[in-house]
Design a protein around this motif. Structure first.
Motif, PDB file in Angstrom:
ATOM      1  N   LYS A 139     -17.086  11.593  -2.806  1.00 55.56           N
ATOM      2  CA  LYS A 139     -15.993  11.093  -1.983  1.00 55.56           C
ATOM      3  C   LYS A 139     -14.930  10.482  -2.878  1.00 55.56           C
ATOM      4  CE  LYS A 139     -18.473  10.213   2.339  1.00 55.56           C
ATOM      5  NZ  LYS A 139     -17.627  11.132   3.125  1.00 55.56           N
ATOM      6  N   THR A 140     -13.681  10.706  -2.536  1.00 53.38           N
ATOM      7  CA  THR A 140     -12.576  10.186  -3.336  1.00 53.38           C
ATOM      8  C   THR A 140     -11.295  10.252  -2.523  1.00 53.38           C
ATOM      9  OG1 THR A 140     -11.465  10.344  -5.485  1.00 53.38           O
ATOM     10  CG2 THR A 140     -11.943  12.409  -4.343  1.00 53.38           C
ATOM     11  N   LYS A 141     -10.207   9.761  -3.090  1.00 52.70           N
ATOM     12  CA  LYS A 141      -8.909   9.886  -2.441  1.00 52.70           C
ATOM     13  C   LYS A 141      -8.423  11.328  -2.541  1.00 52.70           C
ATOM     14  CE  LYS A 141      -7.306   5.145  -3.204  1.00 52.70           C
ATOM     15  NZ  LYS A 141      -6.206   4.298  -3.730  1.00 52.70           N
ATOM     16  N   LEU A 142      -7.639  11.733  -1.552  1.00 45.08           N
ATOM     17  CA  LEU A 142      -7.190  13.113  -1.479  1.00 45.08           C
ATOM     18  C   LEU A 142      -6.403  13.520  -2.716  1.00 45.08           C
ATOM     19  CD1 LEU A 142      -6.920  15.735   0.108  1.00 45.08           C
ATOM     20  CD2 LEU A 142      -4.972  14.736   1.332  1.00 45.08           C
ATOM     21  N   ASN A 143      -5.605  12.611  -3.255  1.00 41.76           N
ATOM     22  CA  ASN A 143      -4.778  13.001  -4.403  1.00 41.76           C
ATOM     23  C   ASN A 143      -5.607  13.301  -5.643  1.00 41.76           C
ATOM     24  OD1 ASN A 143      -5.461  10.277  -4.923  1.00 41.76           O
ATOM     25  ND2 ASN A 143      -3.586   9.940  -6.074  1.00 41.76           N
ATOM     26  N   GLU A 144      -6.835  12.759  -5.718  1.00 42.18           N
ATOM     27  CA  GLU A 144      -7.677  12.989  -6.883  1.00 42.18           C
ATOM     28  C   GLU A 144      -8.384  14.345  -6.839  1.00 42.18           C
ATOM     29  OE1 GLU A 144     -10.308   9.735  -7.525  1.00 42.18           O
ATOM     30  OE2 GLU A 144      -8.721   8.223  -7.410  1.00 42.18           O
ATOM     31  N   VAL A 145      -8.394  14.984  -5.672  1.00 40.47           N
ATOM     32  CA  VAL A 145      -9.057  16.289  -5.553  1.00 40.47           C
ATOM     33  C   VAL A 145      -8.377  17.306  -6.471  1.00 40.47           C
ATOM     34  CG1 VAL A 145      -9.569  18.197  -3.977  1.00 40.47           C
ATOM     35  CG2 VAL A 145      -9.857  15.830  -3.213  1.00 40.47           C
ATOM     36  N   ASN A 146      -7.067  17.227  -6.597  1.00 40.77           N
ATOM     37  CA  ASN A 146      -6.366  18.152  -7.489  1.00 40.77           C
ATOM     38  C   ASN A 146      -6.825  17.981  -8.928  1.00 40.77           C
ATOM     39  OD1 ASN A 146      -3.975  20.059  -8.032  1.00 40.77           O
ATOM     40  ND2 ASN A 146      -3.520  18.330  -9.378  1.00 40.77           N
ATOM     41  N   MET A 166       6.452  21.046   8.939  1.00 39.53           N
ATOM     42  CA  MET A 166       5.871  20.423   7.756  1.00 39.53           C
ATOM     43  C   MET A 166       5.100  19.165   8.150  1.00 39.53           C
ATOM     44  SD  MET A 166       9.006  20.715   5.010  1.00 39.53           S
ATOM     45  CE  MET A 166      10.172  19.808   6.030  1.00 39.53           C
ATOM     46  N   VAL A 167       3.878  19.046   7.654  1.00 42.17           N
ATOM     47  CA  VAL A 167       3.063  17.850   7.885  1.00 42.17           C
ATOM     48  C   VAL A 167       2.664  17.266   6.540  1.00 42.17           C
ATOM     49  CG1 VAL A 167       0.855  16.976   8.719  1.00 42.17           C
ATOM     50  CG2 VAL A 167       2.173  18.537  10.143  1.00 42.17           C
ATOM     51  N   SER A 168       2.995  15.994   6.340  1.00 42.29           N
ATOM     52  CA  SER A 168       2.644  15.301   5.105  1.00 42.29           C
ATOM     53  C   SER A 168       1.347  14.531   5.286  1.00 42.29           C
ATOM     54  CB  SER A 168       3.759  14.332   4.704  1.00 42.29           C
ATOM     55  OG  SER A 168       4.942  15.023   4.390  1.00 42.29           O
ATOM     56  N   LEU A 169       0.472  14.645   4.311  1.00 40.34           N
ATOM     57  CA  LEU A 169      -0.785  13.903   4.300  1.00 40.34           C
ATOM     58  C   LEU A 169      -0.722  12.844   3.201  1.00 40.34           C
ATOM     59  CD1 LEU A 169      -3.295  16.884   4.634  1.00 40.34           C
ATOM     60  CD2 LEU A 169      -2.551  15.327   6.449  1.00 40.34           C
ATOM     61  N   PRO A 170      -1.247  11.642   3.446  1.00 46.98           N
ATOM     62  CA  PRO A 170      -1.161  10.571   2.457  1.00 46.98           C
ATOM     63  C   PRO A 170      -2.158  10.756   1.323  1.00 46.98           C
ATOM     64  CG  PRO A 170      -2.349   9.796   4.377  1.00 46.98           C
ATOM     65  CD  PRO A 170      -1.865  11.185   4.709  1.00 46.98           C
ATOM     66  N   ARG A 171      -1.762  10.346   0.147  1.00 47.43           N
ATOM     67  CA  ARG A 171      -2.594  10.482  -1.042  1.00 47.43           C
ATOM     68  C   ARG A 171      -3.833   9.616  -0.967  1.00 47.43           C
ATOM     69  NH1 ARG A 171      -0.034   8.046  -6.246  1.00 47.43           N
ATOM     70  NH2 ARG A 171      -2.133   7.236  -6.521  1.00 47.43           N
ATOM     71  N   ASP A 172      -3.795   8.523  -0.178  1.00 42.41           N
ATOM     72  CA  ASP A 172      -4.906   7.576  -0.135  1.00 42.41           C
ATOM     73  C   ASP A 172      -5.945   7.911   0.929  1.00 42.41           C
ATOM     74  OD1 ASP A 172      -4.011   5.846  -2.209  1.00 42.41           O
ATOM     75  OD2 ASP A 172      -2.501   5.042  -0.851  1.00 42.41           O
ATOM     76  N   LEU A 173      -5.786   9.031   1.617  1.00 47.05           N
ATOM     77  CA  LEU A 173      -6.786   9.441   2.595  1.00 47.05           C
ATOM     78  C   LEU A 173      -8.115   9.708   1.884  1.00 47.05           C
ATOM     79  CD1 LEU A 173      -7.491  10.216   5.495  1.00 47.05           C
ATOM     80  CD2 LEU A 173      -6.603  12.506   5.031  1.00 47.05           C
ATOM     81  N   TYR A 174      -9.175   9.075   2.352  1.00 46.67           N
ATOM     82  CA  TYR A 174     -10.493   9.158   1.702  1.00 46.67           C
ATOM     83  C   TYR A 174     -11.235  10.374   2.242  1.00 46.67           C
ATOM     84  CZ  TYR A 174     -14.427   6.993  -0.798  1.00 46.67           C
ATOM     85  OH  TYR A 174     -15.430   6.715  -1.694  1.00 46.67           O
ATOM     86  N   VAL A 175     -11.625  11.271   1.356  1.00 50.21           N
ATOM     87  CA  VAL A 175     -12.192  12.553   1.774  1.00 50.21           C
ATOM     88  C   VAL A 175     -13.448  12.878   0.965  1.00 50.21           C
ATOM     89  CG1 VAL A 175      -9.905  13.439   2.387  1.00 50.21           C
ATOM     90  CG2 VAL A 175     -10.838  13.884   0.104  1.00 50.21           C
ATOM     91  N   THR A 176     -14.179  13.844   1.467  1.00 50.57           N
ATOM     92  CA  THR A 176     -15.288  14.426   0.713  1.00 50.57           C
ATOM     93  C   THR A 176     -14.757  15.618  -0.069  1.00 50.57           C
ATOM     94  OG1 THR A 176     -16.908  13.758   2.379  1.00 50.57           O
ATOM     95  CG2 THR A 176     -17.554  15.504   0.855  1.00 50.57           C
ATOM     96  N   VAL A 177     -15.000  15.643  -1.366  1.00 50.62           N
ATOM     97  CA  VAL A 177     -14.546  16.759  -2.197  1.00 50.62           C
ATOM     98  C   VAL A 177     -15.249  18.033  -1.732  1.00 50.62           C
ATOM     99  CG1 VAL A 177     -14.400  17.679  -4.536  1.00 50.62           C
ATOM    100  CG2 VAL A 177     -14.150  15.219  -4.143  1.00 50.62           C
ATOM    101  N   PRO A 178     -14.506  19.091  -1.446  1.00 52.95           N
ATOM    102  CA  PRO A 178     -15.134  20.338  -0.976  1.00 52.95           C
ATOM    103  C   PRO A 178     -16.243  20.819  -1.915  1.00 52.95           C
ATOM    104  CG  PRO A 178     -12.763  20.464  -0.725  1.00 52.95           C
ATOM    105  CD  PRO A 178     -13.032  19.194  -1.482  1.00 52.95           C
ATOM    106  N   ARG A 212       0.805  -1.204   0.000  1.00 51.64           N
ATOM    107  CA  ARG A 212       0.000   0.000   0.000  1.00 51.64           C
ATOM    108  C   ARG A 212       0.840   1.256   0.000  1.00 51.64           C
ATOM    109  NH1 ARG A 212      -2.895  -3.213   4.194  1.00 51.64           N
ATOM    110  NH2 ARG A 212      -4.642  -4.173   3.122  1.00 51.64           N
ATOM    111  N   ARG A 213       2.150   1.122  -0.022  1.00 52.95           N
ATOM    112  CA  ARG A 213       3.006   2.306  -0.037  1.00 52.95           C
ATOM    113  C   ARG A 213       2.910   3.023  -1.365  1.00 52.95           C
ATOM    114  NH1 ARG A 213       8.681   0.263   2.627  1.00 52.95           N
ATOM    115  NH2 ARG A 213       7.931  -0.066   4.739  1.00 52.95           N
ATOM    116  N   ARG A 214       3.147   4.288  -1.318  1.00 49.36           N
ATOM    117  CA  ARG A 214       3.180   5.081  -2.538  1.00 49.36           C
ATOM    118  C   ARG A 214       4.504   5.800  -2.586  1.00 49.36           C
ATOM    119  NH1 ARG A 214      -0.334   2.148  -3.028  1.00 49.36           N
ATOM    120  NH2 ARG A 214      -2.456   2.493  -3.755  1.00 49.36           N
ATOM    121  N   TRP A 215       5.475   5.187  -3.280  1.00 48.95           N
ATOM    122  CA  TRP A 215       6.816   5.766  -3.307  1.00 48.95           C
ATOM    123  C   TRP A 215       6.873   7.050  -4.095  1.00 48.95           C
ATOM    124  CZ3 TRP A 215       8.904   6.418  -8.079  1.00 48.95           C
ATOM    125  CH2 TRP A 215       8.319   5.682  -9.110  1.00 48.95           C
ATOM    126  N   TRP A 216       5.776   7.390  -4.810  1.00 44.68           N
ATOM    127  CA  TRP A 216       5.803   8.591  -5.636  1.00 44.68           C
ATOM    128  C   TRP A 216       5.783   9.870  -4.824  1.00 44.68           C
ATOM    129  CZ3 TRP A 216       6.619   8.167 -10.725  1.00 44.68           C
ATOM    130  CH2 TRP A 216       6.390   6.913 -11.315  1.00 44.68           C
TER     131      TRP A 216
END
Length: 463
Positions: free
Chosen positions: A136-143, A119-131, A26-30
């Motif tokens: 609902k989607t993963k945080l990285n998809e909000v961009n 600095m605080v890093s947030l994971p891309r796979d955090l499941y969130v509600t799009v503002p 489940r790691r995301r080396w990117w």
């Protein structure tokens, strides 16, 4: 001797990575916080604001949160608490799979008063509600969603709103840079020198449809943009702690090199640098705000940068879950963001605590086994040096904090008072002893439901 570091150029190897074989799947080396933060460092040297008008239409977007009063020449109510919060985003960019996905999501808080950066890093796979929606989607998809909508600043602005709802912090600005931009920026300053402490060997570094060997020898290495990117991104054969250390090495090296070049005296280099940023960077900061930020960042020592990662470890704030379609996602413990918000708030407001570099001795008088060790870890994560832990000779009902430093280290004293719910008791200074001694009583255990400093893997709080 400075070595020209190299990577293996053999054909891609088609074999499973450690991620495909087990727990690291489940790691995301990117993720690469140093990508975007290097851009912030370069802003702090004054590069970004000079001759940037020619690329303004490509770089600047609208600011949907109004910016920071500190960078707008406005008065603030409490200078001790005033900060500039900038969301740093790293994306793959053109030519990469998921080019618009935010693979680096890091909130940086700059404290001008105490010359500290958190600095605080947030994971891309955090499941969130799009503002501003029910999606609902993963945080990285909000961009990507924000870029597709192309309104109110695009993906960067939508990410600011998402990160605010997660962390509870005002997000004044965003800076977004892609992989190509990072590489070209490093190359434009002639590369960086990194003192590699331990050999980095990663036979699973991605290349095309397979893998290549990344082998960086110990010693002082001269790295171009491509190798610096690989050095900071590699994570299959090392820990997240090692990876964070390497990112800090690249960051410091880039900052030092940028400052040494005196770029403002080199119009040709300025022009080249702006061309790079114009094609690979987006931000909602104005030129005036950048100029004010440059004065702040240049005064912050390289060693005054602290970083944390919101993760899914045994004492982390997230846990693994399965999303729609069987997708791997991360969810916040407790079912909401309250614990994350408390963690980030404590960390960002702890810059003065870290600058005091206080030492604390922790004694466990509560009767609960292991409590001194748990509290020691929590205090050290806040920038406090724990000089010793011990079991008190007898139980105590009430927690006591002893201070041996008089009025010095007042921020640390305030932090300890807030954490343990009691006032500091001043004592005569002891030669060679700790600045503070915390004796934890049974009352602290009974109040644990009102604290948020430590969490078990199940999400319940523990002491």
């Amino acid at each position: 001797m400075v070595r020209l570091a190299k990577t293996d150029t053999s054909p891609p190897t088609q074999h499973p990575t450690p991620s495909q074989r087990g727990a690291t799947s489940r790691r995301r080396w990117w993720k690469l916080p140093v990508l975007a933060f290097t851009t912030l460092v370069l802003v702090g040297t004054g590069w970004f604001s000079y001759k940037v008008y020619a690329a303004s239409n490509r770089i600047f977007t609208d600011n949907n949160t109004g910016g920071s009063p500190l960078l707008q020449g406005k008065k603030v109510a409490n200078e001790d608490m005033a900060k500039v919060n900038i969301l740093l985003l790293g994306v793959g960019g053109e030519g990469h799979d998921g080019a618009d996905l935010a693979d680096t999501i890091q909130l940086v808080s700059i404290d001008p008063k105490h010359k500290q950066v958190s600095m605080v890093s947030l994971p891309r796979d955090l499941y969130v509600t799009v503002p501003n929606s029910y999606q609902k989607t993963k945080l990285n998809e909000v961009n990507s969603i924000g870029d597709d909508q192309n309104s109110d600043g695009g993906g960067g602005s939508l990410m600011k709103l998402a990160v605010k709802q997660i962390t509870g912090q005002d997000v004044h600005y965003y800076i977004k840079i892609d992989f190509t931009g990072f590489q070209q920026v490093i190359d434009s300053i002639g590369g960086v020198q990194i003192d590699v402490k331990e050999r980095l060997y990663d036979p699973y570094y991605p290349r095309g449809g397979g893998y290549q060997v990344l082998n960086v020898a110990p010693g002082v290495q001269q790295m171009n943009g491509e190798l610096a990117l690989k050095y900071a991104r590699s994570r299959e054969t090392t820990t997240d702690f090692d990876r964070s250390r390497r990112q800090q090495e690249v960051l410091v090296a880039a900052r030092d090199k940028a400052m040494s070049l005196q770029i403002l005296a080199n119009p040709a280099k300025i022009s080249s640098f702006i061309d790079i940023l114009g094609n690979h960077v987006k931000t909602d900061m104005t030129l005036g705000e950048m100029q004010r930020l440059s004065k702040i960042v240049r005064d912050i020592p390289s060693g005054s940068v602290a970083s944390k990662v919101v993760d899914n470890g045994d004492s982390g704030l997230l846990y693994d879950a399965t999303g729609p379609g069987g997708a791997y996602i991360l969810l916040p413990r407790g079912g909401n963001y309250a614990q994350i918000q408390a963690f980030v708030d404590d960390f960002f407001n702890g810059a003065q605590v870290r600058s005091e570099a206080a030492t604390v001795e922790v004694q466990n008088a509560s009767g609960r086994d292991g409590l001194a060790g748990v509290e020691s870890a929590a205090l050290q994560s806040s920038g406090i040096t724990v000089s010793a832990t011990a079991t008190a000779p007898e139980l105590a009902r009430t927690t006591v904090i002893y201070s041996f430093v008089g009025s010095d280290k007042s921020a640390t004293a305030s932090y300890l008072e807030k954490r343990y719910g009691v006032k500091v008791v001043s004592q005569p200074a002891g030669a060679g002893g700790p600045n503070f001694r915390v004796v934890i009583g049974t009352d602290y255990i009974s109040s644990q439901s009102n604290t948020s400093s430590y969490y078990t893997s199940s999400g319940s709080r523990s002491r």
